[in-house]
Write an enzyme that holds these catalytic residues in place. Structure first.
Site, PDB file in Angstrom:
ATOM      1  CG  ASP A  66      -1.740   1.124   1.405  1.00  0.00           C
ATOM      2  OD1 ASP A  66      -2.223   1.575   0.364  1.00  0.00           O
ATOM      3  OD2 ASP A  66      -1.941   1.599   2.537  1.00  0.00           O
ATOM      4  CB  THR A  75      -1.793   3.546  -3.917  1.00  0.00           C
ATOM      5  OG1 THR A  75      -2.380   4.622  -3.235  1.00  0.00           O
ATOM      6  CG2 THR A  75      -1.375   3.977  -5.301  1.00  0.00           C
TER       7      THR A  75
END
Lengths: 1104, 312
Positions: free
Chosen positions: A348, A630
């Protein structure tokens, strides 16, 4: 008891129970019942204890979330209730900076118009604030608890689903219908910001919430070694059955041919009365005897080792974050060795790679850069703790957290440089930040994007303090004096414009337009006179961007009143136009934003977590591919990609896939592919060739042909298309050939899909790391999920297998702990299989000499204790403590990680080598005593070739041989290893003499028939000579092979070990990890976590 | 960093202990298999094996000369004393003189647990039942007549066996026979256990040494058991050269299972009875070690340079 039942559900344990039952049949029982029951009890006890502690642990952390308090409106009063008791239909009060407990329909809030702000970073990784607005009818309810308690609206809405950005429903209340959409709903996992309180009605609670719907199924995770072990256990079982059949057939034949003549002595009894039936029974007897090739203790030992490794991770001080006071934590203890085999990392961005803190770092004003620190000789130096930050004490309203190191900037301000003043004036005017002055001198900004916050805060510290605003005015304290500007228009930001402007009128009547935006866009709209400054600023921008900073260009324009009025008319027309209002607006904005004067540029640092760059660099050295997934925008994602050196200008090509239809995506992927192959020599060949080959092969072939670094950036929309149907293969193919893959704008579920995709197509071990609720699905679906702990949100951590506080610990976790775990586990397994084969197969050889009668070679007690006492602790110690190279070298020579990825240390081939080794040892163990005992006598002429002496000799040889073998295998001799190895031998002799002692025989004559045996046998020199010979013969070939292997074909590990040894002799190792400075550069885009619509909000005055 | 300092007082609560154990920094010896250790090891091991092998071989070869007390063994081949069904068919409790074992022998003894009349057999089980019962008498031709050579049957079993593992049931009224009352003799035996050596009360019943020797079952299907020792009178230092006559009372049938019986006279050396195997294996293995050592040395010299270059 329940635990016992559960344990029997495991196949392995049921199998051992079955064996136990077999042993109770006297005709079959070749061993006493205790040989199985004792190890089984030990194993069950250990497993039960472990399960119990695991359960306790899990309970504790679940409770933490379940027992979070929420204020629920019950019986007209607010009462604290645990999260787990919140039901749909409840009305909940939320306070500022708290987590939303369930999916809520917003009823009312402390802000006017029922507005409230939420941060959805947990959900989608976006850091900007979002606005939710309650229905006007409900927002009237306000904080009136009585009226809220009477609220009896009925919500009809869609069934629970996982779409985070969509909600449709209808509220029926007081005979009216109100349609509901996403704007009225607060989702679980969001954090309430800048809003003192709000009330909401629970729509979905618990597992129905969108967050939980998105988190995917929890799967039981197994490591590849586990799977391999299960396969091998099956093979061994097959092997066992084969041996059983061979021996059973042998028994039948023997009973028929030889045994038949022995009937006088070797009677049939009532049950066993034919050679075939005897063979059948012998089969089972041998299954019992030989079952120790798959020993009960294997699984439990593996668990113990993993648990030990987990504790080492928990205990590691180098993975402890003092700032957050959080050590690393292993939440699933069964996956450790998989950490040594990772090939893909899915990360992430927000909160994981970046700190989610923006700081104003540098700027370029009127062609001069500020922000760098120079030493006395005018050289650029690095900012460190010693560098003196600018003292902002002159400014009572300065934000103390803000730090800036270039003193020249503050000097220019103090000197009254007009351009510098204008620069900061712009920053303090052109934004959509809202301010709040709680107490005097304590100014709080409510920012909806951290970038803006950083800029406004910078301006504030430099003396241009944004104080307050109304829909028509902005009040700024400029170098100590209050100035109020008339706000004439906000030309809001959107993704196409990539800029925003404000038009203000100064107190002296001058009308000014201030604009900030992406440099590329802004530079086109400058006045031609700016040419020189533009090129200069442009250079600076490149410099900033090269450092991975987010850049913005600033410009202004003086407007005449007539001009403005004229334009304002156009604007109002555009505003009132019914259809395609946005187009008209855009055109109007376009109209005025031209011929601007360049002021300069800002550079904001999206602060990376500490050590991210180094971590990523050494992980990619270890041949681990890192994909960033993301929810953030493409520009932002790429920006981060550059700043952590995942993307570099030296890369041959960065493919960007951002299309809206399947065809386009396919086309782009194809182009990328062609480009990749274009670099390789035989493009056409490999292309045709590849398509014919099987996929797995194809991938490996392709991977080799591609040279150079490539990167792929793909956005969520294209990704959704790429994940469909046949595009999947193409996508994986291209993506896996790229060094870096960045997926932006992806939903939580897509993250999981990407992980699944790679798992499916590449059969590689994947790791996912993230901090927010939006990463849960990815964390759960990857082989290993890691949560970043220490922040407020716990969801990711709860779903994860490992958690620690900083991204950089990943390096240590993988390269040190993972590698060691894998190395130890493999060594352990190799040795374990070797040991058990050596131990067990002696029975097989003996079968040929005892009429295949399932007579054991060893004493029953020895069989009982061998695996749990004599030979268990040394190998456990090795499995826990062994290190081939030390931690520093593990990290320095990242290449050492590769054997794990290629699964070199324990695979089927290694397994067969271990088996062969065990076979050889068992052969030596049996036939050397056999030869030596054949027709021989003891020193005193008494016979020593009796069964019991033979048993003692073979058993003693076995214990010594396996101890010597483990001594050879151990590469890291701690005191514990020494103690266990020597201790095992000592314990063996102690138990041997005890069991063969007079006393114990007198008490249990039937269970310890070996009385006096140890004394008699072990006092014979010839017995010791046999033991010595057996040991030497078993061990010498192993040393030979090891030596030749190290000499002829040394692995990197061997070389590093040698180096390590050599170095230790000289001096302690000093390691320099040079920080790589990028000198190359690129243009940044307007990478701003900014959202459209706030301008309107401000001018409409709703939020004042 | 402001954050760092404000959290400084927090730090430590959850901080893992800094011990060598938890940080995996336990002092350790890290041996490396290098040429410096492996090669000498091989040569030493090889030489040691050769030396041992030579010693063993030499002493094994000298055994034939009948110097020192001679042992008389009987050897049975193709006889599976190590068969499981045979091997478990005994009751150690009974043999240790336990009274209850005498009246109700262990079930393992079945079918030699009770006689057809239902009386418990003592000693029960297949092993006892198949007791070797040939007898040998040795004569030496001296001065034209055969003189019996005194054969010593004392101390042919292990001390632990005859003193601990085996003992007679408690005498009833000073009579062993009375102690065995209520038991039957094993089916194949001509007489009851207490009649095994009627002349010597310390060698009869369960503690009869021939019986004890037999009860110590052999590991392999061909085995030797000590029968008697020649160590008295003129024969204490070996059997002098001469003519001997061995009188065998043939009671024990072996032909039915294609077995053979042998009688062996042998002396023992420091490493036990004659067995060339150990000596030969030591010699062979010692030579192999030295040979491998040379091969390894050659390999090492050849590849050493290359490896060093690799590392650098």
């Amino acid at each position: 008891p329940v635990n016992l039942f559960e344990q029997f559900q495991r196949v392995a344990n049921a199998y051992f129970l079955f064996l136990l039952i077999l042993q109770l049949i006297p005709e079959i029982s070749s061993l006493s019942w205790f040989t199985t029951i004792v190890p089984l009890m030990v194993v069950f006890t250990i497993t039960a204890v472990k399960d119990a502690t695991d359960d306790c642990f899990r309970h504790k952390s679940d409770n933490q979330v379940n027992n979070r308090q929420a204020e629920v409106l019950i019986d007209g009063r607010l009462q604290n209730e645990k999260w787990m008791n919140v039901k749909p239909g409840d009305v909940i009060k939320l306070e500022n900076n708290t987590f939303v407990a369930a999916d809520l329909l917003l009823l009312s809030s402390s802000e006017p118009h029922g507005l409230c702000y939420i941060e959805t970073a947990e959900l989608d990784g976006e850091t900007n604030l979002k606005v939710r607005q309650a229905l006007p009818v409900t927002s009237e309810l306000g904080p009136d608890i009585r009226r809220l308690a009477e609220f009896d609206g009925v919500v009809v809405c869609e069934p629970p689903n996982n779409k985070l950005d969509k909600f449709t429903g209808v509220l029926f209340w007081k005979d009216n219908r109100y349609s509901l959409n996403n704007e009225k709903v607060l989702l679980r996992g969001c954090v309430l910001r800048n809003t003192d309180w709000c009330f909401g009605m629970v729509i979905f609670a618990g597992p129905d919430t969108k967050l939980m719907q998105n988190s995917g199924r929890t799967k039981f995770k197994r490591t590849s070694i586990d799977r391999l072990m299960n396969t091998l256990a099956l093979w061994i079982f097959g092997f066992l059955v084969c041996m059983g059949i061979i021996l059973a057939i042998g028994n039948s034949i023997w009973e028929h041919q030889v045994g038949a003549h022995f009937r006088i002595y070797l009677f049939w009894n009532e049950v066993v009365n034919s050679s075939v039936f005897s063979g059948f029974l012998t089969f089972w007897s041998y299954i019992i005897i030989l079952n120790s090739v798959v020993p009960i203790s294997l699984y439990v030992s593996v668990e113990v080792i993993r648990l030990g490794h987990s504790y080492f991770i928990n205990w590691d001080r180098k993975m402890y974050c003092p700032q957050k006071d959080t050590p690393a934590e292993v939440r699933t203890t069964t996956l450790n060795e998989e950490l040594g085999q990772i090939e893909y990392i899915f990360s992430d961005k927000t909160g994981t790679i970046t700190q989610n803190i923006m700081t104003f770092n540098k700027c370029s004003i009127n062609g001069k850069t500020y922000g760098d620190v120079y030493d006395d000789l005018g050289r650029k130096t690095e900012i460190n703790e010693k560098t003196v930050p600018v003292d902002f004490s002159f400014n009572p309203l300065a934000d103390r957290k803000f730090q800036f190191y270039d003193h020249s900037l503050i000097e220019s301000i103090k000197l009254g440089d007009a351009m510098v003043h204008e620069f900061f004036r712009l920053l303090s005017l052109c934004h959509t930040v809202m301010s709040e002055e709680k107490n005097a001198g304590e100014l709080i900004y409510q920012v909806q994007s951290p970038d803006e916050g950083a800029l406004v805060t910078a301006a504030r510290n430099f003396g241009f303090i944004f104080k307050s605003r109304t829909p028509e005015t902005i009040t700024v304290e400029e170098m100590g004096k209050l100035v109020t500007y008339q706000l004439l228009a906000i030309l809001d930001f959107n993704n196409i414009r990539k800029r925003m402007s404000v038009i203000v009128q100064t107190p002296d009547g001058q009308i000014k337009l201030y604009c900030k935006g992406a440099d590329t866009i802004l530079f086109e709209r400058l006045h031609p006179s700016n040419e020189e400054l533009m090129s200069l600023t442009s250079d600076h921008l490149e410099e900033f961007a090269g450092e991975g900073l987010r850049t913005l260009a600033l410009a202004y324009k003086n407007l005449t009143e007539e001009h403005f009025k004229e334009w304002f008319k156009i604007l109002q027309e555009a505003n009132t136009s019914v259809d395609s209002r946005n187009d008209y607006l855009a055109a109007a904005y376009e109209e005025i934003e031209k011929d601007m004067m360049l002021l300069g540029a800002t550079a904001i640092e999206d602060k990376l977590q500490e050590g991210v760059t180094e971590t990523i660099a050494s992980l990619s050295l270890a041949n681990i591919k890192i994909w960033v997934l993301t929810g953030d925008k493409q520009e932002t994602a790429m920006n981060i990609g550059y700043s952590c050196h995942m993307l570099t200008d030296t890369m041959n090509e960065i493919f960007i896939v951002a299309s809206h239809t399947g065809m386009e995506v396919r086309e782009e992927l194809r182009k990328a592919k062609e480009h990749l192959f274009g670099q390789s020599k035989d493009l056409s060949n490999s292309h045709v060739f590849c398509e014919k080959m099987q996929e797995s092969k194809q991938d490996s072939v392709l991977e080799e042909t591609v040279t150079g670094d490539y990167a792929l950036v793909i956005n969520g929309h294209s990704l959704a298309l790429a994940l469909e149907g046949d595009l999947e293969n193409e996508f994986v193919e291209v993506a896996c050939m790229c060094k870096t893959v960045i997926c932006c704008r992806v939903t939580p579920l897509q993250k999981a899909q990407v992980v699944e995709l790679v798992k499916k197509h590449r059969k590689a071990v994947t790791l996912a790391i993230g901090d927010g609720a939006n990463d849960i699905s990815m964390i759960k679906s990857a082989h290993i999920g890691i949560g970043i702990s220490g922040e407020e949100g716990m969801q990711a951590v709860l779903a994860s297998d490992y958690s620690f506080a900083q991204f950089r610990y990943l390096k240590r976790l993988l390269l040190v702990h993972g590698r060691w775990s894998y190395f130890r586990m493999c060594k352990f397994l190799c040795y374990f299989f070797y040991k058990n084969f050596a131990f067990t197969l002696v029975h097989f050889w003996f079968g040929f000499f005892c009429g295949f009668s399932a007579q054991t070679v060893y004493d029953q007690w020895f069989i009982t204790l061998f695996n749990i006492v004599y030979a268990s602790l040394p190998v456990l110690a090795m499995g826990l403590f062994d290190q081939d190279v030390n931690e520093q070298n593990s990290m320095d020579y990242a290449k050492l990680y590769e054997p794990g990825q290629l699964n070199l240390l324990f695979n089927k081939r290694k397994f067969f080598i271990c088996i062969a080794h065990g076979l050889y040892t068992s052969f030596a163990l049996f036939f050397i005593p056999y030869g030596a005992f054949y027709n021989t006598a003891g020193e005193d002429g008494k016979h020593i070739a009796d069964y019991q002496s033979f048993a003692v000799t073979v058993a003693t040889s076995l214990v010594i041989v396996v101890s010597v073998q483990i001594a050879l295998d151990t590469s890291y001799w701690t005191a514990i290893n020494r103690f266990f190895i020597l201790g095992s031998i000592a314990v063996y002799f102690a138990i041997l003499f005890t069991m063969h002692s007079d006393g114990i025989f007198v008490i249990f004559p039937n269970h310890f028939p070996f009385v006096g045996n140890a004394r008699n046998s072990l006092s014979q020199i010839s017995v010791w000579l046999v033991i010595l010979l057996t040991t030497v013969v078993s061990v010498m070939p192993v040393i030979t092979f090891q030596f030749l292997k190290e000499d002829l074909n040394p692995t990197l590990t061997d070389q590093v070990r040698k180096l390590q040894k050599a170095r230790r002799k000289q001096k302690p190792l000093q390691n320099y990890m040079r920080r790589v400075y990028r000198t190359n550069s690129r243009r940044s885009a307007y990478a701003f976590s900014h959202q459209e619509g706030f301008g309107e909000l401000i001018t409409s005055g709703k939020n004042m | 960093m402001a954050a760092a300092s404000s959290c400084a007082e927090l730090a430590g609560r959850n901080k893992p202990d800094n011990t060598a154990f938890t940080q995996q920094r336990l002092p350790a010896w890290q041996p490396l298999l290098s040429a410096g250790t492996a090669l000498p090891l091989f040569f030493c091991a090889g030489l040691a094996c050769l030396a041992l092998g030579l010693g063993l071989h030499f002493s094994s070869a000298t055994i034939q000369r009948f110097a020192g007390p001679v042992c008389l063994y009987y050897q049975l081949s193709n006889y599976y004393q190590n068969h499981r069904r045979y091997g478990v068919s005994r009751d150690d409790r009974q043999l240790s003189g336990d009274a209850s074992g005498l009246s109700s022998p262990a079930t393992e003894c079945s079918p030699f647990r009770t006689d057809p009349q239902g009386l418990p057999i003592a000693p029960c089980g297949a092993i006892a039942n198949s007791l070797f019962n040939d007898t040998f008498t040795l004569y030496h031709l001296a001065n034209g007549t055969f003189h019996p050579v005194p054969l010593d049957n004392r101390g042919i079993s292990w001390w632990t066996d005859s003193n601990i593992k085996f003992s007679n049931p408690e005498l009833v009224n000073g009579s062993l026979e009375a102690a065995f009352k209520g038991t039957a003799k094993p089916l194949n035996w001509p007489q009851a256990a207490y009649m095994l050596d009627t002349g010597n009360p310390n060698n009869t019943g369960f503690i009869n040494e021939d019986f004890i020797v037999w009860m110590r079952t052999a590991a392999l299907p061909t085995f030797r058991k000590l029968y008697r020792r020649v160590r008295e009178g003129n024969f204490s230092s070996g059997l002098p050269q001469g003519t001997y006559c061995l009188d065998i009372t043939y009671n024990y049938p072996v032909l039915s299972f294609q077995g053979t019986k042998k009688v062996i006279f042998s002396t023992v050396s420091w490493m036990g009875g004659k067995n060339p195997f150990l000596g030969i294996v030591y010699l062979v293995f010692g030579s192999a070690c030295i040979l491998t050592g040379f091969v390894m040395l050659a390999v090492h010299i050849k590849f050493q340079k290359q490896n060093q270059m690799d590392v650098e």
